[in-house]
Design an enzyme around this catalytic site. Structure first.
Site, PDB file in Angstrom:
ATOM      1  N   THR A  53       4.684   3.201 -18.490  1.00  0.00           N
ATOM      2  CA  THR A  53       3.697   2.474 -19.293  1.00  0.00           C
ATOM      3  C   THR A  53       2.371   3.222 -19.153  1.00  0.00           C
ATOM      4  OG1 THR A  53       4.730   0.325 -19.065  1.00  0.00           O
ATOM      5  CG2 THR A  53       2.333   0.316 -19.219  1.00  0.00           C
TER       6      THR A  53
ATOM      7  N   THR B 185       0.264  -1.788 -14.172  1.00  0.00           N
ATOM      8  CA  THR B 185       1.620  -1.408 -14.554  1.00  0.00           C
ATOM      9  C   THR B 185       2.560  -1.861 -13.456  1.00  0.00           C
ATOM     10  OG1 THR B 185       3.090   0.455 -15.026  1.00  0.00           O
ATOM     11  CG2 THR B 185       1.216   0.924 -13.613  1.00  0.00           C
ATOM     12  N   GLY B 186       3.805  -2.095 -13.811  1.00  0.00           N
ATOM     13  CA  GLY B 186       4.769  -2.554 -12.820  1.00  0.00           C
ATOM     14  C   GLY B 186       5.616  -3.663 -13.398  1.00  0.00           C
ATOM     15  N   LYS B 187       6.069  -4.536 -12.520  1.00  0.00           N
ATOM     16  CA  LYS B 187       6.991  -5.591 -12.935  1.00  0.00           C
ATOM     17  C   LYS B 187       6.215  -6.704 -13.626  1.00  0.00           C
ATOM     18  CE  LYS B 187      10.555  -8.494 -10.919  1.00  0.00           C
ATOM     19  NZ  LYS B 187      11.294  -8.793  -9.684  1.00  0.00           N
TER      20      LYS B 187
HETATM   21  N1  ASP Z   1       4.452  -3.820 -16.956  1.00  0.00           N
HETATM   22  C1  ASP Z   1       5.366  -3.401 -17.988  1.00  0.00           C
HETATM   23  C2  ASP Z   1       6.201  -4.579 -18.427  1.00  0.00           C
HETATM   24  O1  ASP Z   1       6.546  -5.391 -17.607  1.00  0.00           O
HETATM   25  C3  ASP Z   1       6.263  -2.296 -17.574  1.00  0.00           C
HETATM   26  C4  ASP Z   1       5.606  -1.162 -16.868  1.00  0.00           C
HETATM   27  O2  ASP Z   1       4.473  -1.246 -16.447  1.00  0.00           O
HETATM   28  O3  ASP Z   1       6.241  -0.120 -16.731  1.00  0.00           O
HETATM   29  O4  ASP Z   1       6.529  -4.636 -19.582  1.00  0.00           O
END
Ligand code: ASP
Length: 321
Positions: A187, A237-239
């Site tokens: 992302t 960014t992340g989960k």
């Molecule tokens: N945060 C983004 C999502 O949950 C994914 C990511 O950051 O890679 O869609």
């Protein structure tokens, strides 16, 4: 007061063993985008223009999980989302469920500037894109062979990519070693403060590999993946589900606002204390040009930053290097 900028190319289970050439492609792209942002700030562009410009560039790069490189839903389709926010005015715009728009971040800005609303999704957002005449393409443009392979591997492993800490099992069958554990590409996001003290944040994503059709993550949610006010700008960014629950971006700002913490202290507190380990990385700048790019434990991410005073930093792949 000097300008400052930070950007990221996502967090995830990016293995240390990732081949150097693949690391390099993203590194070169991120450096290129950092240069674009720095040059724009030097020519006194508004922070909002700068973050949009940088994120557009990242969206056009097939190696990041946004725009052209967006990962695929369980049905093999693309559903892109993005968000932009102007710190001083708190004006913001967000989009979700885009299938044809080349630069979702610019559509988010148009939602902010040309509608009485903040957030448009799916058919309504696509209709608005046509109405505004932004560049659109056939959805197949976004289906890259790498992402078809990522989806295949995720399906074989029977996995919706929600757990950033677990690599794809070794016995998952794959004809090409493409994913090599690199199941979650990045992302993208950018935060900036310009010479006039304007702050802005922008984030764009394709979401998770093998996500349910219709799933919305943290990226377009104001205060979760993206936020800016007159004190700071944050892009996470992340989960997504963990980031939404913890209102990560807004909590960083709130700790500064109500507790008087510095940007670094506020971001460290949120990342370390408020979300499960291995679920979040963020980039943030403050109105005084402070920058922080923390990530929590097992999460890895790639990010870069620069300030007018000549400070620059680069984090690739883990918190240790
Ligand atoms: N945060 C983004 C999502 O949950 C994914 C990511 O950051 O890679 O869609």
């Amino acid at each position: 007061m000097g300008w400052a900028i930070a950007l990221h190319g996502g967090a995830g289970d990016i293995p240390r063993s990732m081949p150097a050439e693949r690391r390099q492609t993203r590194e070169v792209a991120l450096r290129h985008c950092l240069d674009i942002g720095v040059n724009a700030l030097k020519t006194r562009r508004h922070a909002l223009d700068v973050v949009e410009l940088v994120v557009r560039e990242l969206e056009n790069h097939p190696n990041f999980n946004a725009g052209r490189g967006s990962v695929l839903t369980t049905k093999g389709t693309v559903e892109m989302e993005a968000c932009i926010m102007d710190g001083n005015t708190k004006r913001c715009g967000a989009v979700s469920g885009l299938t044809t728009v080349v630069n979702p971040i610019s559509l988010a800005r148009l939602v902010m500037e040309k509608t009485p609303h903040i957030y448009l999704a799916f058919d309504g957002a696509e209709d608005f894109a046509r109405e505004q005449g932004v560049e659109t393409v056939d959805p197949s443009h976004f289906i890259t062979p790498e992402n078809v392979e990522r989806l295949k591997q995720a399906k074989e492993a029977n996995r919706v990519q929600l757990d950033y800490t677990q690599p794809i099992p070794k016995d998952a069958k794959s004809e090409t070693p493409l994913a090599d554990g690199d199941s979650q590409i990045g992302t993208v996001g950018c935060v900036a403060v310009d010479n006039e003290g304007n702050l802005a944040s922008a984030t764009s994503t394709g979401g998770f590999v093998n996500k349910m059709v219709g799933r919305i993550g943290d990226t377009p949610i104001i205060g979760a993946g993206t936020y800016a006010n007159n004190l700071c700008a944050i892009s996470a960014t992340g989960k997504g589900e963990a980031i939404i629950r913890a209102t990560v971006a807004r909590d960083v700002a709130a700790l500064m606002e109500f507790k008087g913490l510095s940007l670094k202290e506020a971001a460290a507190h949120v990342v370390e204390e408020c979300v499960p380990r291995g679920t979040v990385g963020l980039v943030a700048v403050s109105s005084t040009g402070e920058i922080t790019m923390p990530l929590n434990h097992t999460t890895r991410h790639v990010s870069a930053c620069a300030t007018e005073e000549g400070y620059s930093n680069w984090i690739w792949n883990s918190e240790e290097n």
